[in-house]
Design a protein around this motif. Structure first.
Motif, short mmCIF file in Angstrom:
data_model
loop_
_atom_site.label_atom_id
_atom_site.label_comp_id
_atom_site.label_asym_id
_atom_site.label_seq_id
_atom_site.Cartn_x
_atom_site.Cartn_y
_atom_site.Cartn_z
N VAL A 65 2.38 -3.68 9.01
CA VAL A 65 2.43 -4.77 9.99
C VAL A 65 1.03 -5.35 10.12
O VAL A 65 0.04 -4.60 10.14
CB VAL A 65 2.88 -4.27 11.38
N LYS A 66 0.93 -6.66 10.24
CA LYS A 66 -0.35 -7.29 10.62
C LYS A 66 -0.08 -8.39 11.63
O LYS A 66 0.77 -9.27 11.40
CB LYS A 66 -1.08 -7.86 9.40
N LEU A 67 -0.78 -8.32 12.75
CA LEU A 67 -0.72 -9.39 13.75
C LEU A 67 -1.64 -10.51 13.27
O LEU A 67 -2.86 -10.34 13.21
CB LEU A 67 -1.15 -8.87 15.12
N LEU A 68 -1.05 -11.63 12.92
CA LEU A 68 -1.80 -12.73 12.30
C LEU A 68 -2.37 -13.71 13.30
O LEU A 68 -3.45 -14.26 13.10
CB LEU A 68 -0.88 -13.49 11.33
N TYR B 121 0.86 -1.17 0.00
CA TYR B 121 0.00 0.00 0.00
C TYR B 121 0.90 1.23 0.00
O TYR B 121 2.07 1.17 0.38
CB TYR B 121 -0.92 0.03 1.23
N GLY B 122 0.33 2.36 -0.40
CA GLY B 122 1.09 3.59 -0.38
C GLY B 122 1.53 3.95 1.02
O GLY B 122 0.72 3.93 1.96
N SER C 216 -9.20 -5.63 10.54
CA SER C 216 -8.65 -6.92 10.10
C SER C 216 -8.67 -7.15 8.60
O SER C 216 -7.98 -8.05 8.11
CB SER C 216 -9.42 -8.06 10.78
N ARG C 217 -9.45 -6.40 7.83
CA ARG C 217 -9.74 -6.81 6.46
C ARG C 217 -8.52 -6.71 5.53
O ARG C 217 -8.35 -7.55 4.65
CB ARG C 217 -10.90 -6.01 5.88
N LEU C 218 -7.66 -5.72 5.71
CA LEU C 218 -6.50 -5.60 4.83
C LEU C 218 -5.54 -6.76 5.07
O LEU C 218 -5.23 -7.11 6.21
CB LEU C 218 -5.78 -4.27 5.08
#
Length: 433
Positions: free
Chosen positions: A130-133, A81-82, A295-297
């Motif tokens: 960052v995404k906490l999975l 993403y930008g 959460s969607r991204l």
């Protein structure tokens, strides 16, 4: 960060006490050396500066979050993403596993979230995405939480339903009805075969439909339905409100006849849920406003799986979640993982009943059942019951008839030839999913 400093935020997983850490899986995108970026990531969410000036202490050993696995999945020319201010240079897409000592924050959900998805996590140098999975808790940590008070078993005991899914219905229209109309619709749904008639998550203690009046009328309608059907029923009242009102609204609704309570988990806050869990005398049911926003991204935020686990930890007996179908923008794998997070062993906590929802009706029941492979779920139509051409009594009956067909191994279309409510559902809502 110097090489020696970087090494202090790495550890061999076998060298760590597994009961002393939360285990966190992250996706991250970074520029520069991924090993240094991951060390910064752990530093920022734990000790940050790890010694005082002029001292030879090293707080990382006991208090530092530590990378135990780092994999670079892809190197490319830009971020997913930008990113404002992103410089030139290669971007590394990575998966990292972090061991975070839970003694840093203890059994406190606000403090846990502040560490694992707070400022340090999302403002780490060189790691803008960052995404906490996933998050895994050791049993000693989990067992400091009470978890669900009723859980799946308690809800089944309340309803005396043990051999099928639990059938919910969202009273529709969801906004604008007076309490008298809602009570009549709820009664018809219960008489048709619903186990639970519920307020919509957007319906609060409104001037035109106060919780006091609504819960009194629906409580009376529930008792009438129980008398007429000989089966226990649940009225699920929404008490989402400011935190200081939750105990008051709980007491009012329960005294009036509500025997389960709905809370919008994230808008109210999981710490508030733990407070109410200590106070409640009835099952608590979570709804999912705000979770999609976080959460969607794919490459940023906090996964719905993490929120599901935290809702169970906080004490929800039932977790309503985005379900199958295109409207919910949720993959089948994500739905199934969230259902498993409600039901699988989690320390000594009882399982929460998963309720995957979204535009369901009699024709989608088999699809949901087949994909989940368990009886321990709730099925929650709205228009599929309350928009049925024969009214909510016919809509609820169509759900029960669809289940009878599934249990007997009969195609739903064949069963519909002998059951007018199911036939009307097929005509109104289309072919089965």
């Amino acid at each position: 960060m110097r090489a020696a400093d970087v090494a202090g935020f790495y550890a061999d997983v076998d060298s760590l006490d597994p009961d002393a850490y939360l285990w966190l899986d992250y996706y991250m995108e970074c520029q520069g050396d991924p090993r240094i970026a991951a060390a910064h990531f752990c530093s920022e969410q734990s000790t940050a500066q790890w010694r005082r000036v002029g001292s030879d202490e090293d707080l990382r050993v006991r208090f530092g979050a530590k990378v135990v696995d780092l994999r670079v999945e892809e190197t490319r020319s830009g971020f997913s993403y930008g990113v404002q201010g992103a410089g030139s240079g290669e971007v590394h897409a990575c998966r990292i596993r972090v061991a975070h000592p839970h003694a840093n924050f203890g059994p406190r959900i606000p403090n846990l979230l502040s560490a694992v998805c707070g400022e340090g996590t999302f403002f780490s140098p060189g790691v803008p995405l960052v995404k906490l999975l996933d998050i895994r808790f050791p049993d000693p940590y989990i067992n400091q939480f009470a978890g669900p008070k009723f859980g799946v078993g308690g809800l089944r005991d309340l309803l005396r339903v043990y051999d099928r899914p639990i059938f919910f219905g969202v009273i529709k229209p969801n906004i604008g009805l007076p309490p008298e109309a809602m009570a009549d619709l709820g009664l018809q749904g219960w008489l048709g075969g619903l186990d639970v008639a519920k307020d919509d998550e957007m319906l609060c203690d409104a001037d035109w439909c106060s919780l006091d009046r609504r819960s009194a009328l629906l409580g009376a309608a529930r008792r009438r339905a129980e008398d007429e059907t000989g089966s226990p029923k649940v009225y699920l009242a929404n008490i989402t409100d400011e935190v200081e009102r939750l105990n008051e609204l709980h007491d009012m609704a329960v005294a009036n006849g509500a025997n389960a309570l709905l809370l919008n988990a994230l808008p109210v806050g999981l710490s508030a849920v733990r407070m109410l869990r200590r106070h409640t005398r009835v099952p608590l049911v979570a709804h999912f406003p705000m979770i999609a926003a976080l959460s969607r991204l794919d490459c940023f935020g906090v996964s719905s799986l993490v929120w599901t686990k935290l809702q169970r930890l906080a004490g929800f007996d039932v977790v309503i979640m985005p379900g199958f179908g295109g409207r919910m923008f949720t993959s089948d794998t994500e739905v199934c993982n969230n259902v498993a997070a409600c039901l699988e062993p989690m320390g000594g906590l009882p399982p929460s009943l998963p309720v995957p929802g979204g535009s369901d009706w009699a024709g989608t029941l088999k699809l949901v059942y087949d994909k989940l492979g368990t009886l321990d779920f709730g099925f929650v139509p709205g228009r599929g019951v309350f928009g049925h051409p024969m009214g909510p009594r016919g809509g609820a009956a169509s759900i029960r008839q669809a289940w009878d067909a599934i249990r007997a191994g009969i195609p739903i279309e064949d069963h519909a030839r002998r059951h007018q409510e199911l036939s009307a559902a097929l005509a109104a809502f289309g072919v089965p999913g």
